[in-house]
Write an enzyme that holds these catalytic residues in place. Structure first.
Site: not given
Ligand code: GLC
Length: 710
Positions: A254
């Site tokens: 993430d």
């Molecule tokens: C965010 C979220 C995740 C998402 C990623 C890309 O921080 O935690 O769910 O897919 O970044 O946007």
């Protein structure tokens, strides 16, 4: 490929980074990350927003600059619709309709695919039990078995039934691995800590279901689980995900969570983080540069082998190959089809049906449905005249969404529909006397009032937890004053989490929630208010009386001093002196405009041997005057086991639609697999003994039957 090119393939930056960077001019955000032109030119994937035309330009530019001509993968969070927005997943869970969920994901995939997206960071299948957490809105609720069913429906909806061969299929990415929803105090990104039993019994099943459904990608989560950040948790991602479950797809971190291992205090620096991440077999690093900057040194020191890098790159290239990107780097991207399909009438109609089915009728003392001949309705509240898409609604635009006022005006052209905010929409705003008086005058002058209250989109979603989940003070006062001047006041709630309604539920004769319903919310609201469509939604997360009950969920344990019934006079039992133990509205709860009676259930046997099954039967009857759907839920309980077991656990359900006066026999097959759990010895099996079983309309009702597993 050079090592640097392999590491760039394992890196992912925002679309804005790529759009702002020509090969020899690393500017703006890419420079802030310390990237050079070659690295940006060779990057393997990108995330974020772009239109089809931008994607076409970026892909062409990328292929012109990438020495290996490896196409860029475009990824995005298409959580509940791309441009046509349907209800948030906590609302989609409330539909209890896997086919509808599948259809909506198909629609989202098509709109995303023609707009240039090939990978979707969805489904989010984190189990949620704490109403304070902001990302409840992204989950389908507090039941692991049900979340598993929803996970599979979503994966199939995005990826299609033919292994990504469909033109509009997009790869799905299940997240957030793992147990992100168990954040202590309901505060996002906070510590999660639990026994191996709890992890396996409740928090892991839905991720496993997504893997078994063929999900192409897994995203690790921000949280530390039992002291180890999931971004570098090889016990989770290597041992369980890859070795035990056999997942051989792509694992992505993430946002910046590699670096955040330093913040957690688990990695000494980004170099240490890079080593921990690759040992956890994470293939793509999202929005940080640990791999790019330190992997060469780690390989030269013998801490990491280039074989490990090759395996990661191979998994990424295999996904691109599976998507046909080498033959057709643009896949389904099309400016023409983007304009044709995004927000088309067919998609709006599906979004409307989803918003209708997601809505849950919580209370109705007879003031609903409104008459088709009604002459005047006052639509009051801070959310009376705006679209309500939700915190994470991708390309959805609020001004393209139907408000409640607009929906009612379109549905009742002959009626007088007046609108007043009544109060502002801030969390701590004082009640403005002039706004209140204007609303009260309007309420007095109208036959009925629809009061649109609840949460702004920004009070839930990522990073948006709340310590109190009640209505803001100004909204509570507005509710009390309006309902006092017009007894035909209906409260319509928009919310991204369960709300604590214990202190307002008696203030008005009717309440229902539409969650954050999306593009067609207002037209769905009108159909429901007028009874053109019957309510059929049922909660998948408990609604508390008070936030102090959090975390509250139906599949909880009995304790050594369970509180019998609702006898609050007893002292030494597990209770609050100032609040019931039970939720205000339990898991599975939902009212209808019609009435259903559940006949006495019967069992085909009172005992079974291992490998055998029995059948529970009951008759469900629609005793009202309107067709409707109810959801019959099958719960089991193991009253004596090697580990204490939840008071109830759902193991099946049936959505039953009946005409007025119609009845139907519903049957559930109960087999040994339904009785299995991770025992004290850590084996997943059913233990012999007595079991209790219910077929009920929610987790707090129904008549228990018993049978024995020999
Ligand atoms: C965010 C979220 C995740 C998402 C990623 C890309 O921080 O935690 O769910 O897919 O970044 O946007």
């Amino acid at each position: 490929m050079t090592l640097e090119q392999k590491l760039a393939q394992m890196s992912q930056y925002g679309t804005s980074y790529l759009m702002a960077t020509a090969k020899d001019d690393v500017t703006g955000p890419a420079r802030a990350l310390g990237l050079n032109g070659e690295q940006v030119a060779a990057v393997g994937s990108t995330l974020g927003s772009a239109q089809a035309a931008d994607v076409i330009a970026m892909q062409q530019n990328h292929l012109a600059n990438d020495p290996n001509k490896i196409p860029l993968l475009f990824m995005r969070d298409v959580i509940h619709g791309y441009r046509t927005i349907y209800p948030i997943p906590l609302g989609m869970g409330a539909t209890w309709d896997e086919g509808l969920v599948y259809d909506c994901c198909r629609m989202a995939a098509k709109e995303a695919a023609v707009s240039g997206i090939q990978v979707n960071f969805s489904p989010m299948v984190d189990l949620v039990r704490d109403c304070r957490w902001g990302r409840n809105m992204e989950s389908t609720g507090e039941d692991p078995w049900y979340n598993s069913r929803m996970a599979a429906a979503m994966v199939k909806g995005y990826q299609g039934d033919d292994d990504l061969q469909g033109k509009y299929d997009i790869a799905a990415c299940v997240k957030h691995f793992a147990a992100y929803g168990a954040a202590e105090s309901g505060r996002d990104y906070n510590t999660t800590d639990m026994s191996e039993h709890t992890l396996r019994e409740y928090y892991l099943p839905a991720y496993r279901a997504a893997v078994d459904a063929g999900v192409e990608m897994v995203m690790t989560s921000f949280n530390a689980l039992n002291g180890i950040p999931c971004a570098g948790n090889s016990r989770l991602a290597a041992d369980i995900l890859r070795n035990e479950w056999g997942f051989d797809g792509v694992v992505i971190s993430d946002w910046n969570s590699f670096h955040e291992m330093v913040n957690h205090g688990y990695a000494a620096n980004d170099r240490d983080a890079a080593e921990k991440a690759i040992q956890a077999v994470t293939d793509i690093e999202m929005m940080s540069t640990c791999y790019l900057r330190y992997m060469r040194a780690l390989i030269e020191e013998g801490k990491v082998s280039e074989e490990q890098i090759d395996q990661a790159v191979l998994r990424i290239l295999r996904l691109k190959e599976k998507l046909g990107m080498f033959e057709n780097p643009l896949r389904a991207t099309s400016v023409e089809e983007e304009a044709k399909y995004c927000l088309c009438e067919e998609h709006r109609a599906l979004a409307r049906r989803a918003a209708e089915q997601a809505a849950v009728l919580l209370k109705n003392d007879g003031v609903l449905p409104l008459s088709e001949n009604i002459g005047s309705i006052a639509v009051i509240g801070p959310f009376a005249a705006c679209g309500m898409n939700g915190w994470w609604s991708c390309q959805g635009k609020t001004d393209e969404s139907v408000s409640v006022a607009a929906g009612l005006r379109a549905a009742l052209p002959q009626a007088t529909i007046t609108v007043a905010a009544g109060c502002t929409d801030g969390l701590h705003d004082p009640l403005d006397p002039a706004m209140l008086e204007a609303a009260l005058d309007m309420a007095r002058a109208s036959e009925s009032v629809v009061l649109c209250l609840g949460e702004q989109e920004g009070w839930s979603g990522e990073g948006n937890s709340r310590a109190d989940v009640g209505l803001p003070a100004a909204q509570k006062e507005l509710l009390r004053r309006v309902a006092a001047v017009n007894p035909r006041t209906v409260v319509l709630l928009f919310n991204g989490r369960p709300l604590a309604l214990g202190d307002v539920i008696d203030a008005a004769p009717a309440f229902f929630t539409m969650w954050q319903p999306g593009t067609e919310g207002g037209s769905a609201a009108a159909n429901l208010l007028l009874g053109r469509v019957n309510f059929s939604g049922h909660l998948t997360m408990s609604f508390p009386y008070h936030v102090g009950q959090a975390p509250i969920y139906y599949n909880s344990m009995r304790t050594g001093r369970p509180k019998p019934g609702d006898d609050s006079t007893m002292g030494y039992v597990s209770r609050y002196v100032d609040c019931p133990n039970a939720p205000l509205f339990p898991f599975g709860y939902g009212l209808s405009y019609t009435d259903f009676t559940y006949g006495r259930p019967t069992l085909s046997a009172t005992q079974i041997k291992r490998g055998e099954s029995l059948t529970l039967s009951l008759t469900v009857k629609n005793t009202g005057k309107m067709a409707g759907s109810t959801v019959v839920q099958l719960y089991i309980h193991d009253p004596v086991a090697s580990l204490v077991r939840p008071v109830r656990e759902m193991r099946d359900y049936a959505r039953v639609t009946l005409g007025a006066g119609e009845e139907k026999e519903v049957q559930f097959k109960i087999d040994e697999a339904m009785l299995a759990f991770y025992t004290a010895e850590g084996r997943y099996e059913a233990e012999p003994g007595c079991f209790r079983v219910w077929a009920a309309p929610d987790a707090a009702s129904g008549e228990a039957l018993s049978f024995t597993l020999l």
